[in-house]
Scaffold this motif. Structure first.
Motif, PDB file in Angstrom:
ATOM      1  N   GLU A  92     -19.067 -23.267  10.140  1.00 14.68           N
ATOM      2  CA  GLU A  92     -18.516 -22.876  11.442  1.00 14.68           C
ATOM      3  C   GLU A  92     -18.603 -21.365  11.591  1.00 14.68           C
ATOM      4  O   GLU A  92     -18.157 -20.617  10.726  1.00 14.68           O
ATOM      5  N   ARG A  93     -19.175 -20.951  12.715  1.00 13.02           N
ATOM      6  CA  ARG A  93     -19.259 -19.526  13.060  1.00 13.02           C
ATOM      7  C   ARG A  93     -18.136 -19.230  14.043  1.00 13.02           C
ATOM      8  O   ARG A  93     -17.979 -19.919  15.039  1.00 13.02           O
ATOM      9  N   TYR A  94     -17.355 -18.201  13.753  1.00 11.31           N
ATOM     10  CA  TYR A  94     -16.216 -17.878  14.602  1.00 11.31           C
ATOM     11  C   TYR A  94     -16.624 -16.929  15.715  1.00 11.31           C
ATOM     12  O   TYR A  94     -17.383 -15.987  15.498  1.00 11.31           O
ATOM     13  N   SER A  95     -16.076 -17.221  16.893  1.00  9.94           N
ATOM     14  CA  SER A  95     -16.309 -16.372  18.052  1.00  9.94           C
ATOM     15  C   SER A  95     -15.121 -16.523  18.996  1.00  9.94           C
ATOM     16  O   SER A  95     -14.839 -17.619  19.464  1.00  9.94           O
ATOM     17  N   PHE A  96     -14.424 -15.423  19.212  1.00 17.61           N
ATOM     18  CA  PHE A  96     -13.320 -15.366  20.164  1.00 17.61           C
ATOM     19  C   PHE A  96     -13.194 -13.910  20.602  1.00 17.61           C
ATOM     20  O   PHE A  96     -13.739 -13.013  19.943  1.00 17.61           O
ATOM     21  N   PRO A  97     -12.559 -13.651  21.736  1.00 25.35           N
ATOM     22  CA  PRO A  97     -12.581 -12.307  22.323  1.00 25.35           C
ATOM     23  C   PRO A  97     -12.200 -11.169  21.378  1.00 25.35           C
ATOM     24  O   PRO A  97     -12.902 -10.148  21.334  1.00 25.35           O
ATOM     25  N   ALA A  98     -11.145 -11.301  20.616  1.00 22.45           N
ATOM     26  CA  ALA A  98     -10.726 -10.205  19.731  1.00 22.45           C
ATOM     27  C   ALA A  98     -11.773  -9.948  18.652  1.00 22.45           C
ATOM     28  O   ALA A  98     -12.074  -8.797  18.326  1.00 22.45           O
ATOM     29  N   LEU A  99     -12.352 -11.012  18.098  1.00 22.64           N
ATOM     30  CA  LEU A  99     -13.382 -10.860  17.073  1.00 22.64           C
ATOM     31  C   LEU A  99     -14.640 -10.235  17.680  1.00 22.64           C
ATOM     32  O   LEU A  99     -15.255  -9.353  17.073  1.00 22.64           O
ATOM     33  N   MET A 100     -15.012 -10.672  18.869  1.00 25.90           N
ATOM     34  CA  MET A 100     -16.201 -10.106  19.516  1.00 25.90           C
ATOM     35  C   MET A 100     -16.015  -8.612  19.782  1.00 25.90           C
ATOM     36  O   MET A 100     -16.951  -7.824  19.618  1.00 25.90           O
ATOM     37  N   ALA A 101     -14.814  -8.200  20.145  1.00 27.05           N
ATOM     38  CA  ALA A 101     -14.538  -6.774  20.365  1.00 27.05           C
ATOM     39  C   ALA A 101     -14.686  -5.996  19.056  1.00 27.05           C
ATOM     40  O   ALA A 101     -15.256  -4.893  19.034  1.00 27.05           O
ATOM     41  N   ILE A 102     -14.193  -6.559  17.967  1.00 24.62           N
ATOM     42  CA  ILE A 102     -14.346  -5.934  16.654  1.00 24.62           C
ATOM     43  C   ILE A 102     -15.820  -5.832  16.295  1.00 24.62           C
ATOM     44  O   ILE A 102     -16.300  -4.798  15.822  1.00 24.62           O
ATOM     45  N   GLN A 103     -16.555  -6.910  16.512  1.00 26.30           N
ATOM     46  CA  GLN A 103     -17.981  -6.936  16.184  1.00 26.30           C
ATOM     47  C   GLN A 103     -18.757  -5.900  16.999  1.00 26.30           C
ATOM     48  O   GLN A 103     -19.675  -5.262  16.473  1.00 26.30           O
ATOM     49  N   GLU A 104     -18.380  -5.696  18.249  1.00 24.00           N
ATOM     50  CA  GLU A 104     -19.033  -4.669  19.058  1.00 24.00           C
ATOM     51  C   GLU A 104     -18.789  -3.284  18.469  1.00 24.00           C
ATOM     52  O   GLU A 104     -19.702  -2.453  18.417  1.00 24.00           O
ATOM     53  N   ARG A 105     -17.570  -3.030  18.005  1.00 22.00           N
ATOM     54  CA  ARG A 105     -17.251  -1.727  17.411  1.00 22.00           C
ATOM     55  C   ARG A 105     -17.997  -1.537  16.089  1.00 22.00           C
ATOM     56  O   ARG A 105     -18.462  -0.438  15.781  1.00 22.00           O
ATOM     57  N   ILE A 106     -18.125  -2.599  15.311  1.00 21.89           N
ATOM     58  CA  ILE A 106     -18.888  -2.518  14.052  1.00 21.89           C
ATOM     59  C   ILE A 106     -20.350  -2.239  14.366  1.00 21.89           C
ATOM     60  O   ILE A 106     -20.980  -1.383  13.736  1.00 21.89           O
ATOM     61  N   ALA A 107     -20.911  -2.940  15.351  1.00 24.07           N
ATOM     62  CA  ALA A 107     -22.318  -2.766  15.724  1.00 24.07           C
ATOM     63  C   ALA A 107     -22.609  -1.334  16.166  1.00 24.07           C
ATOM     64  O   ALA A 107     -23.685  -0.798  15.879  1.00 24.07           O
ATOM     65  N   LEU A 108     -21.658  -0.713  16.843  1.00 23.71           N
ATOM     66  CA  LEU A 108     -21.838   0.688  17.244  1.00 23.71           C
ATOM     67  C   LEU A 108     -21.969   1.598  16.029  1.00 23.71           C
ATOM     68  O   LEU A 108     -22.703   2.589  16.059  1.00 23.71           O
ATOM     69  N   LYS A 109     -21.273   1.274  14.951  1.00 21.83           N
ATOM     70  CA  LYS A 109     -21.306   2.091  13.733  1.00 21.83           C
ATOM     71  C   LYS A 109     -22.531   1.818  12.868  1.00 21.83           C
ATOM     72  O   LYS A 109     -23.067   2.717  12.241  1.00 21.83           O
ATOM     73  N   THR A 110     -22.973   0.547  12.818  1.00 23.87           N
ATOM     74  CA  THR A 110     -24.071   0.175  11.921  1.00 23.87           C
ATOM     75  C   THR A 110     -25.429   0.123  12.621  1.00 23.87           C
ATOM     76  O   THR A 110     -26.461   0.135  11.955  1.00 23.87           O
ATOM     77  N   GLY A 111     -25.414   0.007  13.936  1.00 20.85           N
ATOM     78  CA  GLY A 111     -26.659  -0.120  14.678  1.00 20.85           C
ATOM     79  C   GLY A 111     -27.277  -1.506  14.590  1.00 20.85           C
ATOM     80  O   GLY A 111     -28.432  -1.699  14.960  1.00 20.85           O
ATOM     81  N   LYS A 112     -26.520  -2.479  14.114  1.00 19.37           N
ATOM     82  CA  LYS A 112     -27.020  -3.857  13.966  1.00 19.37           C
ATOM     83  C   LYS A 112     -26.343  -4.766  14.987  1.00 19.37           C
ATOM     84  O   LYS A 112     -25.206  -4.557  15.369  1.00 19.37           O
ATOM     85  N   LYS A 113     -27.057  -5.788  15.409  1.00 19.30           N
ATOM     86  CA  LYS A 113     -26.522  -6.783  16.337  1.00 19.30           C
ATOM     87  C   LYS A 113     -26.383  -8.122  15.630  1.00 19.30           C
ATOM     88  O   LYS A 113     -27.041  -8.380  14.626  1.00 19.30           O
ATOM     89  N   LEU A 114     -25.506  -8.981  16.167  1.00 21.36           N
ATOM     90  CA  LEU A 114     -25.354 -10.322  15.606  1.00 21.36           C
ATOM     91  C   LEU A 114     -26.693 -11.048  15.610  1.00 21.36           C
ATOM     92  O   LEU A 114     -27.451 -10.955  16.580  1.00 21.36           O
ATOM     93  N   ALA A 115     -26.957 -11.765  14.541  1.00 15.96           N
ATOM     94  CA  ALA A 115     -28.171 -12.569  14.449  1.00 15.96           C
ATOM     95  C   ALA A 115     -28.034 -13.801  15.331  1.00 15.96           C
ATOM     96  O   ALA A 115     -26.921 -14.214  15.679  1.00 15.96           O
ATOM     97  N   SER A 116     -29.178 -14.391  15.659  1.00 16.38           N
ATOM     98  CA  SER A 116     -29.147 -15.657  16.384  1.00 16.38           C
ATOM     99  C   SER A 116     -28.446 -16.689  15.509  1.00 16.38           C
ATOM    100  O   SER A 116     -28.342 -16.520  14.286  1.00 16.38           O
ATOM    101  N   ASP A 117     -27.976 -17.750  16.126  1.00 20.99           N
ATOM    102  CA  ASP A 117     -27.270 -18.778  15.369  1.00 20.99           C
ATOM    103  C   ASP A 117     -28.162 -19.343  14.265  1.00 20.99           C
ATOM    104  O   ASP A 117     -27.712 -19.503  13.134  1.00 20.99           O
ATOM    105  N   ASP A 118     -29.417 -19.625  14.574  1.00 16.54           N
ATOM    106  CA  ASP A 118     -30.326 -20.191  13.571  1.00 16.54           C
ATOM    107  C   ASP A 118     -30.542 -19.232  12.403  1.00 16.54           C
ATOM    108  O   ASP A 118     -30.509 -19.641  11.240  1.00 16.54           O
TER     109      ASP A 118
END
Length: 136
Positions: A101-127
């Motif tokens: 199970e891959r988790y996705s909910f608004p608070a987590l997505m906001a955290i992930q956006e902030r992490i992506a800004l720091k690392t320059g990486k985006k979430l991978a496709s589901d596959d």
């Protein structure tokens, strides 16, 4: 409109346990990955304040992460494993690796956006992400 406000407040509360300020381009530390996991556990209604609930890990194989690019943990209540979780160090993507199970909910997505800004990486496709964590 009141429901939307409540949802936003709830999302902010779940995400309040993580500060992306110190995330480096090299990715999440073990402690930061554990903070992201705690946000997920709170969202899933685990009683994270209960001292009988603890996080085991990170899991290593020969000193390296058991899944490359992820910090992996077990969540234990008393002596019973509640689940195995892996957090992508570059994106904050969180997987429950037993149920795939891959988790996705608004608070987590906001955290992930902030992490992506720091690392320059985006979430991978589901596959691609499924393949990374060993899910079919």
């Amino acid at each position: 409109m009141a429901a939307l406000g409540g949802l936003l407040t709830c999302s902010l509360v779940f995400g309040a346990g993580f500060n992306a300020k110190n995330v480096k381009p090299s990715g999440l530390t073990v402690a930061q990955a554990e903070q992201v996991l705690r946000v997920v556990l709170k969202h899933e209604r685990y009683k994270t304040y209960d001292r009988r609930l603890w996080i085991d890990g990170p899991w290593l194989t020969e000193g390296m992460p058991s899944i490359p690019g992820y910090h992996s943990f077990g969540v234990v209540y008393i002596v019973n494993t509640q689940g195995h979780y892996s957090i992508n160090i570059f994106t904050g993507d969180v997987w429950q690796t037993e149920s795939c199970e891959r988790y996705s909910f608004p608070a987590l997505m906001a955290i992930q956006e902030r992490i992506a800004l720091k690392t320059g990486k985006k979430l991978a496709s589901d596959d691609d992400a499924r393949s990374d964590v060993g899910c079919p």
